[in-house]
Design a protein around this motif. Structure first.
Motif, PDB file in Angstrom:
ATOM      1  N   HIS A 273      27.746   6.131  86.015  1.00  0.00           N
ATOM      2  CA  HIS A 273      27.304   6.015  87.412  1.00  0.00           C
ATOM      3  C   HIS A 273      28.344   5.266  88.254  1.00  0.00           C
ATOM      4  CE1 HIS A 273      24.730   5.113  90.872  1.00  0.00           C
ATOM      5  NE2 HIS A 273      25.115   3.847  90.745  1.00  0.00           N
ATOM      6  N   ALA A 274      28.893   4.163  87.710  1.00  0.00           N
ATOM      7  CA  ALA A 274      29.863   3.355  88.450  1.00  0.00           C
ATOM      8  C   ALA A 274      31.136   4.136  88.730  1.00  0.00           C
ATOM      9  CB  ALA A 274      30.183   2.089  87.651  1.00  0.00           C
ATOM     10  N   LEU A 275      31.585   4.936  87.787  1.00  0.00           N
ATOM     11  CA  LEU A 275      32.801   5.720  87.988  1.00  0.00           C
ATOM     12  C   LEU A 275      32.600   6.765  89.081  1.00  0.00           C
ATOM     13  CD1 LEU A 275      35.681   6.149  86.953  1.00  0.00           C
ATOM     14  CD2 LEU A 275      34.764   7.816  85.330  1.00  0.00           C
ATOM     15  N   LYS A 276      31.423   7.344  89.101  1.00  0.00           N
ATOM     16  CA  LYS A 276      31.127   8.362  90.112  1.00  0.00           C
ATOM     17  C   LYS A 276      31.013   7.761  91.501  1.00  0.00           C
ATOM     18  CE  LYS A 276      27.733  11.981  91.163  1.00  0.00           C
ATOM     19  NZ  LYS A 276      26.483  12.640  90.711  1.00  0.00           N
ATOM     20  N   ASN A 277      30.523   6.513  91.615  1.00  0.00           N
ATOM     21  CA  ASN A 277      30.247   5.899  92.910  1.00  0.00           C
ATOM     22  C   ASN A 277      31.212   4.760  93.246  1.00  0.00           C
ATOM     23  OD1 ASN A 277      27.457   7.124  93.789  1.00  0.00           O
ATOM     24  ND2 ASN A 277      27.269   6.672  91.601  1.00  0.00           N
ATOM     25  N   ALA A 278      32.308   4.653  92.512  1.00  0.00           N
ATOM     26  CA  ALA A 278      33.350   3.647  92.790  1.00  0.00           C
ATOM     27  C   ALA A 278      32.776   2.234  92.818  1.00  0.00           C
ATOM     28  CB  ALA A 278      34.068   3.955  94.099  1.00  0.00           C
ATOM     29  N   GLU A 279      31.854   1.908  91.895  1.00  0.00           N
ATOM     30  CA  GLU A 279      31.305   0.558  91.789  1.00  0.00           C
ATOM     31  C   GLU A 279      32.139  -0.209  90.754  1.00  0.00           C
ATOM     32  OE1 GLU A 279      27.152   0.528  91.057  1.00  0.00           O
ATOM     33  OE2 GLU A 279      26.686   1.947  92.662  1.00  0.00           O
ATOM     34  N   PHE A 280      33.342  -0.582  91.176  1.00  0.00           N
ATOM     35  CA  PHE A 280      34.302  -1.147  90.233  1.00  0.00           C
ATOM     36  C   PHE A 280      33.942  -2.561  89.784  1.00  0.00           C
ATOM     37  CE2 PHE A 280      36.727   2.126  92.485  1.00  0.00           C
ATOM     38  CZ  PHE A 280      37.176   2.861  91.400  1.00  0.00           C
ATOM     39  N   LYS A 281      33.406  -3.383  90.657  1.00  0.00           N
ATOM     40  CA  LYS A 281      33.096  -4.753  90.266  1.00  0.00           C
ATOM     41  C   LYS A 281      32.071  -4.768  89.126  1.00  0.00           C
ATOM     42  CE  LYS A 281      31.419  -9.202  91.929  1.00  0.00           C
ATOM     43  NZ  LYS A 281      30.908 -10.001  93.062  1.00  0.00           N
ATOM     44  N   GLY A 282      30.984  -4.038  89.267  1.00  0.00           N
ATOM     45  CA  GLY A 282      29.966  -3.981  88.221  1.00  0.00           C
ATOM     46  C   GLY A 282      30.497  -3.371  86.936  1.00  0.00           C
ATOM     47  N   ALA A 283      31.395  -2.370  87.081  1.00  0.00           N
ATOM     48  CA  ALA A 283      31.951  -1.717  85.902  1.00  0.00           C
ATOM     49  C   ALA A 283      32.786  -2.690  85.075  1.00  0.00           C
ATOM     50  CB  ALA A 283      32.793  -0.518  86.313  1.00  0.00           C
ATOM     51  N   PHE A 284      33.668  -3.454  85.745  1.00  0.00           N
ATOM     52  CA  PHE A 284      34.521  -4.385  85.010  1.00  0.00           C
ATOM     53  C   PHE A 284      33.708  -5.545  84.429  1.00  0.00           C
ATOM     54  CE2 PHE A 284      37.964  -2.469  87.680  1.00  0.00           C
ATOM     55  CZ  PHE A 284      38.693  -1.947  86.622  1.00  0.00           C
ATOM     56  N   GLU A 285      32.640  -5.952  85.084  1.00  0.00           N
ATOM     57  CA  GLU A 285      31.771  -6.983  84.519  1.00  0.00           C
ATOM     58  C   GLU A 285      31.069  -6.471  83.256  1.00  0.00           C
ATOM     59  OE1 GLU A 285      29.168  -7.962  87.701  1.00  0.00           O
ATOM     60  OE2 GLU A 285      30.574  -9.358  88.672  1.00  0.00           O
ATOM     61  N   THR A 286      30.613  -5.219  83.286  1.00  0.00           N
ATOM     62  CA  THR A 286      29.959  -4.622  82.116  1.00  0.00           C
ATOM     63  C   THR A 286      30.940  -4.490  80.948  1.00  0.00           C
ATOM     64  OG1 THR A 286      28.417  -3.386  83.515  1.00  0.00           O
ATOM     65  CG2 THR A 286      28.743  -2.578  81.256  1.00  0.00           C
TER      66      THR A 286
END
Length: 390
Positions: free
Chosen positions: A297-310
């Motif tokens: 989901h993050a890759l599709k919606n450019a939610e980079f902060k949450g992705a790197f935290e995960t």
């Protein structure tokens, strides 16, 4: 410099000659000295020939290797040492170290007079008469030692020279094993091979033949295989349930069962147990599934902060890294490449906004890029933000 091992296993003794530079002791079929006890690793220890004599080296096993009751990593063997491998006892007979060089004797002192005989004539040969004679006690001790060595040699030769009866029994066992579908013939051949005297045939050949025959007998038994697999599975799980931290033991037992019970349902259960342990159980599976769903989901919606935290949380979880380490690394590379492109696009957009007098928009863009926290991009975004504030 040679030696031999007296192997005591399942109530029987057998002799293994140490003829090679290295002898691998273990339960694997490629071992030079093959043992059957389940506590013995596939490659448990090695007996190495060194200038100092034969040395036993533990091959980093869970159970360890003992010499004379003490755990050792390596130990130079002395005559009579007892090596403990699982429940198998091995006694070393042979040299206790490298033979030392004989010291040179000092030359005899120079003669100052010529000895003569009773008639007053000079001896022609007299050097040997200057040697001191041995005492009677020393002579007796040397004779007894020589007789003892001779007796050991005769016993050893008697054990290693096969007689005609032994050869005939070995040939009978080979003929019986040709009846591959007759359990009674195979069982009879196994009994003959196990009861052959030491030295009748090469020990490795005899052990390999017995193992192949027993495996064939199990295949013919059908249900017997499943019964033995169930007993082995129960034993493994009883140990592991009281030693949860010993994941290496569980991995080793899975490999052993793949070798001995490749088609059993118990092997599938054991593999599933290992997979659950490596993944952290049911909770670990759910955690990984949720993490993957969020990252997609993050890759599709450019939610980079949450992705790197995960990703940081997954990388800090030993169980996740153990089973999903390569997938986590792939996710990180993917997000880093995606953020690099995103950073270039957004910094260009902020610069354009600043040139059009929309400084607040440019500031928001730089602040969002810095907030992701991925270096070196976060530092660059903060520098650009500070230049606008100035």
């Amino acid at each position: 410099m040679n030696g031999k091992l007296i192997v005591s296993e399942h109530g029987r003794d057998r002799i293994h000659e140490l003829c090679d530079e290295q002898t691998i002791v273990g339960r694997g079929m490629d071992s030079d000295l093959h043992l059957k006890h389940p506590d013995v690793a596939a490659e448990h220890c090695a007996i190495k020939r060194t200038p100092s004599g034969f040395k036993v080296v533990d091959l980093e096993t869970n159970e360890g290797t003992k010499v004379n009751g003490h755990l050792v990593n390596q130990h130079v063997l002395q005559n009579g040492d007892t090596i403990q491998v699982g429940a198998v006892r091995i006694t070393y007979l042979g040299d206790s170290g490298a033979p030392g060089q004989a010291s040179r004797k000092a030359p005899p002192p120079p003669l100052t007079s010529h000895p003569t005989n009773a008639e007053g004539e000079p001896h022609r040969f007299y050097r040997h008469e200057q040697k001191a004679g041995l005492g009677s006690g020393t002579k007796v001790a040397l004779i007894l030692a020589a007789l003892g060595i001779l007796a050991l040699i005769l016993v050893s030769l008697g054990q290693n020279v096969p007689n005609e009866a032994s050869i005939l029994r070995f040939q009978e066992a080979r003929r019986l094993l040709e009846n591959k579908n007759d359990p009674r013939s195979i069982q009879r051949a196994i009994e003959i091979l196990k009861n052959l005297p030491p030295g009748a045939v090469q020990e490795r050949d005899r052990v390999n033949m017995v193992y192949a025959a027993e495996s064939r007998l199990l295949d013919l038994g059908g249900g017997v295989v499943d019964q033995k697999a169930e007993i082995e599975f129960t034993r493994i799980m009883q140990y592991y349930n009281s030693h949860k931290e010993d994941i290496g033991y569980l991995k080793g037992q899975v490999r052993s069962c793949r070798e001995h019970f490749p088609a059993s349902a118990q092997l599938l259960k054991l593999e599933a147990t290992l997979e659950d342990v490596l993944a952290g159980g049911e909770e670990g599976k759910q955690k990984w599934s949720a993490a993957q769903e969020f990252l997609r989901h993050a890759l599709k919606n450019a939610e980079f902060k949450g992705a790197f935290e995960t990703l940081a949380q997954l990388e800090g979880d030993a169980a996740m890294l153990r089973i999903h380490g390569s997938r986590i690394a792939t996710y990180r590379r993917t997000f880093e490449r995606a953020f690099k492109s995103h950073f270039e696009i957004m910094t260009a957009r902020a610069l354009s906004a600043h040139e059009r007098g929309k400084t607040e928009l440019a500031q928001r863009i730089y602040a969002q890029l810095a907030d992701v926290g991925l270096e070196p991009y976060a530092s660059q975004a903060r520098t650009l933000l500070e230049s606008l504030d100035g």
